[in-house]
Design a protein around this motif. Structure first.
Motif, short mmCIF file in Angstrom:
data_model
loop_
_atom_site.label_atom_id
_atom_site.label_comp_id
_atom_site.label_asym_id
_atom_site.label_seq_id
_atom_site.Cartn_x
_atom_site.Cartn_y
_atom_site.Cartn_z
N ALA A 106 0.78 -1.26 -0.01
CA ALA A 106 -0.23 0.02 0.01
C ALA A 106 0.85 1.28 0.08
O ALA A 106 0.67 2.24 -0.74
CB ALA A 106 -1.03 0.02 1.36
N ALA A 107 1.90 1.36 0.73
CA ALA A 107 2.79 2.28 0.93
C ALA A 107 3.41 2.53 -0.27
O ALA A 107 3.60 3.58 -1.06
CB ALA A 107 3.84 2.12 2.04
N ALA A 108 3.83 1.68 -0.93
CA ALA A 108 4.67 1.59 -2.06
C ALA A 108 3.58 2.16 -3.28
O ALA A 108 4.10 3.24 -4.29
CB ALA A 108 5.05 0.17 -2.83
N ARG A 109 2.53 1.61 -3.48
CA ARG A 109 1.69 2.20 -4.49
C ARG A 109 1.43 3.78 -4.03
O ARG A 109 1.35 4.69 -5.14
CB ARG A 109 0.24 1.65 -4.16
N GLU A 110 1.38 4.14 -2.89
CA GLU A 110 0.81 5.45 -2.75
C GLU A 110 2.14 6.45 -3.03
O GLU A 110 2.08 7.63 -3.50
CB GLU A 110 0.49 5.57 -1.15
N ALA A 111 3.21 5.62 -2.82
CA ALA A 111 4.58 6.65 -3.08
C ALA A 111 4.95 6.48 -4.50
O ALA A 111 6.24 7.13 -4.94
CB ALA A 111 5.66 6.33 -1.93
N GLY A 112 4.43 5.67 -5.24
CA GLY A 112 4.70 5.40 -6.93
C GLY A 112 6.02 4.70 -6.80
O GLY A 112 6.84 4.90 -7.78
N VAL A 113 6.52 3.93 -6.02
CA VAL A 113 7.47 3.02 -5.99
C VAL A 113 7.12 1.99 -6.99
O VAL A 113 6.41 1.24 -7.17
CB VAL A 113 7.73 2.22 -4.73
N ARG A 114 8.39 1.88 -8.21
CA ARG A 114 8.27 1.06 -9.33
C ARG A 114 8.63 -0.48 -9.13
O ARG A 114 7.99 -1.38 -9.53
CB ARG A 114 9.02 1.33 -10.25
N ARG A 115 9.60 -0.75 -8.18
CA ARG A 115 9.81 -2.17 -8.03
C ARG A 115 9.66 -2.75 -6.43
O ARG A 115 9.90 -1.92 -5.53
CB ARG A 115 11.14 -2.25 -8.23
N PHE A 116 9.00 -4.07 -6.40
CA PHE A 116 8.83 -4.68 -5.21
C PHE A 116 9.38 -6.17 -5.22
O PHE A 116 8.71 -6.81 -5.95
CB PHE A 116 7.56 -4.51 -5.00
N VAL A 117 10.40 -6.36 -4.39
CA VAL A 117 10.71 -7.79 -4.24
C VAL A 117 10.36 -8.24 -2.81
O VAL A 117 10.62 -7.51 -2.00
CB VAL A 117 12.24 -7.90 -4.97
N ALA A 118 9.97 -9.60 -2.71
CA ALA A 118 9.72 -9.97 -1.46
C ALA A 118 10.01 -11.54 -1.28
O ALA A 118 10.22 -12.23 -2.05
CB ALA A 118 8.17 -9.97 -1.11
N GLY A 167 4.97 -6.86 -8.68
CA GLY A 167 6.22 -7.37 -8.09
C GLY A 167 6.78 -8.80 -8.44
O GLY A 167 6.21 -9.62 -9.03
N ILE A 168 7.79 -8.97 -7.42
CA ILE A 168 8.58 -10.42 -7.85
C ILE A 168 8.73 -11.04 -6.28
O ILE A 168 9.10 -10.42 -5.49
CB ILE A 168 9.94 -10.19 -8.33
N ALA A 169 8.14 -12.34 -6.41
CA ALA A 169 8.36 -13.21 -5.18
C ALA A 169 9.35 -13.83 -5.53
O ALA A 169 9.36 -14.92 -6.17
CB ALA A 169 6.79 -13.71 -4.79
N LEU A 170 10.43 -14.07 -4.20
CA LEU A 170 11.47 -14.99 -4.48
C LEU A 170 11.34 -16.21 -3.49
O LEU A 170 11.26 -15.99 -2.30
CB LEU A 170 12.59 -14.10 -4.16
N ARG A 171 11.01 -17.38 -4.02
CA ARG A 171 11.06 -18.54 -3.42
C ARG A 171 12.26 -19.29 -3.25
O ARG A 171 12.90 -19.93 -3.71
CB ARG A 171 10.15 -19.73 -4.02
N TYR A 172 12.84 -18.61 -2.16
CA TYR A 172 14.25 -19.10 -1.69
C TYR A 172 14.24 -20.39 -1.07
O TYR A 172 13.33 -21.08 -0.44
CB TYR A 172 14.85 -18.36 -0.40
N GLY A 173 15.32 -21.18 -1.60
CA GLY A 173 15.29 -22.38 -0.74
C GLY A 173 15.92 -22.28 0.73
O GLY A 173 16.04 -20.94 1.01
N SER A 174 16.26 -23.34 1.48
CA SER A 174 16.79 -23.21 2.85
C SER A 174 18.12 -22.38 2.74
O SER A 174 18.83 -22.87 2.20
CB SER A 174 16.76 -24.29 3.47
N PHE A 175 17.88 -21.17 3.69
CA PHE A 175 19.25 -20.47 3.49
C PHE A 175 20.39 -21.40 4.42
O PHE A 175 20.12 -21.95 5.46
CB PHE A 175 18.91 -19.23 4.29
N ASP A 221 12.04 -6.51 -14.65
CA ASP A 221 10.46 -6.23 -14.57
C ASP A 221 9.78 -7.38 -13.84
O ASP A 221 9.98 -8.34 -14.00
CB ASP A 221 10.12 -5.76 -15.87
N GLY A 222 8.87 -7.03 -13.01
CA GLY A 222 7.71 -8.21 -12.68
C GLY A 222 6.67 -8.11 -13.44
O GLY A 222 6.56 -7.14 -14.54
N PRO A 223 5.69 -8.73 -13.33
CA PRO A 223 5.33 -9.70 -12.05
C PRO A 223 6.17 -11.04 -12.29
O PRO A 223 6.28 -11.53 -13.64
CB PRO A 223 3.79 -9.65 -12.10
#
Ligand SMILES: NC(=O)c1ccc[n+]([C@@H]2O[C@H](COP(=O)([O-])OP(=O)(O)OC[C@H]3O[C@@H](n4cnc5c(N)ncnc54)[C@H](OP(=O)(O)O)[C@@H]3O)[C@@H](O)[C@H]2O)c1
Length: 321
Positions: A106-118, A167-175, A221-223
């Motif tokens: 929500a904050a990213a949308r409001e502030a016009g943030v272009r990229r989001f990775v989680a 955005g982009i979701a990163l499905r990490y393996g076990s760190f 670029d995402g998604p």
């Protein structure tokens, strides 16, 4: 790019901040603690104190930081005791994956943030049928074991809301690769057994490789959803004895399924016997990512077969004057 790293003080965050700076990005890093945030300066980041579960504070912090990209690496697992009720151990992390993600998006949308990775997770999630290794297009487990239903749902929630927002979701393996990795003590003490035939497949990723993939995802670029895992998904019966040997521990014990069910619960049995691994083909192809540690075989040896101080990436505590 100006990048806000939420969860900059954690296992992945402390590797990600220097990697971003090395690639020429400007980094703002968050911690809930003022002291820990200040110490982020030693990694080259501008510190911000932030609780990702405080939606108003998130809005204000994002508006003030004016980032072009946000990375959500906040989890709450470091000091958690993993019980047989996995959902209880993961409760706060699940909240960060739901409410924390909502607040940041929500904050990213409001502030016009272009990229989001989680940060998402690859293990324990794919459907437990068909082949041992799954791509991002393969179905997730429609019937997660009861002990981890909320945890599975929270990860799916994160994947879906992040990609719906572009955005982009990163499905990490076990760190692995941190000297205080929670996996090490149980293996040293022979408290991590091979259950049944030990056929449950795990995917691993060295923290440095995870950080490198995250930077590449931010520049892409995402998604999208990417499995960020090494080249060798492997059954527990293969990787666990190797890890025990690297740590100088005795070989793991073998437990029959019924005994493991009694002592460790159904999530542990599922992981040990039926879990599927993940393929990194898409991340390699689309992000141009090549893990430096292609397999946990060389990664475990490199990370753990030498004195812990040499592998430490903890944020340095400033010297007292
Ligand atoms: N990631 C997983 O799904 C997973 C699964 C199983 C086991 N593990 C194990 O757990 C250990 C560490 O896991 P990790 O690398 O995911 O995390 P970590 O090293 O504990 O880092 C978590 C980060 O999230 C931040 N954070 C926590 N609560 C927050 C909140 N409310 N708002 C904002 N930031 C918050 C922490 O910052 P502050 O405390 O400075 O605020 C920290 O920077 C490793 O041993 C790993 O192998 C992880």
């Amino acid at each position: 790019m100006r990048v806000l790293v939420v969860g900059a003080t954690g296992a992945i965050g402390t590797r990600l901040v220097p990697e971003l700076i090395h690639r020429g990005h400007e980094v703002i890093g968050t911690s809930r603690s003022k002291d820990k945030a200040e110490r982020l300066r030693t990694l080259g980041a501008e510190p911000v104190v932030l609780d990702a579960l405080d939606a108003r504070a998130v809005r204000e912090a994002v508006a003030a930081a004016e980032p072009e990209a946000i990375v959500h690496q906040a989890t709450a697992l470091a000091d958690v005791r993993f019980s047989r009720r996995l959902d209880r151990s993961f409760a706060q992390t699940n909240q960060l994956r739901r409410e924390g993600t909502d607040a940041l998006l929500a904050a990213a949308r409001e502030a016009g943030v272009r990229r989001f990775v989680a940060q998402s997770f690859a293990n324990l999630r794919y459907a437990r049928d068909g082949g041992p290794v799954k791509t991002e297009d393969d179905p997730l487990d429609p019937f997660p074991v009861k002990a981890m239903r909320e945890t599975s749902a929270a990860m799916t929630y994160l994947d879906e809301s992040v990609t719906a927002a572009g955005g982009i979701a990163l499905r990490y393996g076990s760190f692995y690769g941190a000297p205080n990795d929670g996996l090490l003590e149980p293996v040293r003490k022979r408290l991590f057994p091979i259950v049944g035939d030990g056929g449950g497949v795990s995917s691993f990723v060295h923290l440095d490789d995870a950080a490198a993939a995250t930077v590449l995802a931010l520049e892409h670029d995402g998604p999208a959803i990417y499995n960020v895992v090494d080249d060798e998904p492997a059954p527990v019966r293969e990787w666990l004895p190797v890890l025990a040997a690297v740590l100088g521990a005795k070989p793991p014990r073998h437990f029959p399924v019924w005994l493991a069910l009694v002592f460790a619960g159904e999530a542990a049995v599922m992981m040990g016997t039926h879990s599927r691994g993940a393929s990194n083909a898409r991340a390699k192809r689309e992000l141009g990512w090549t893990p430096r540690y292609a397999s946990w075989r060389e990664g475990f040896a490199e990370a753990y077969a030498r004195p812990p101080a040499a592998t430490s990436t903890a944020i340095p505590t400033p010297a007292r004057t």
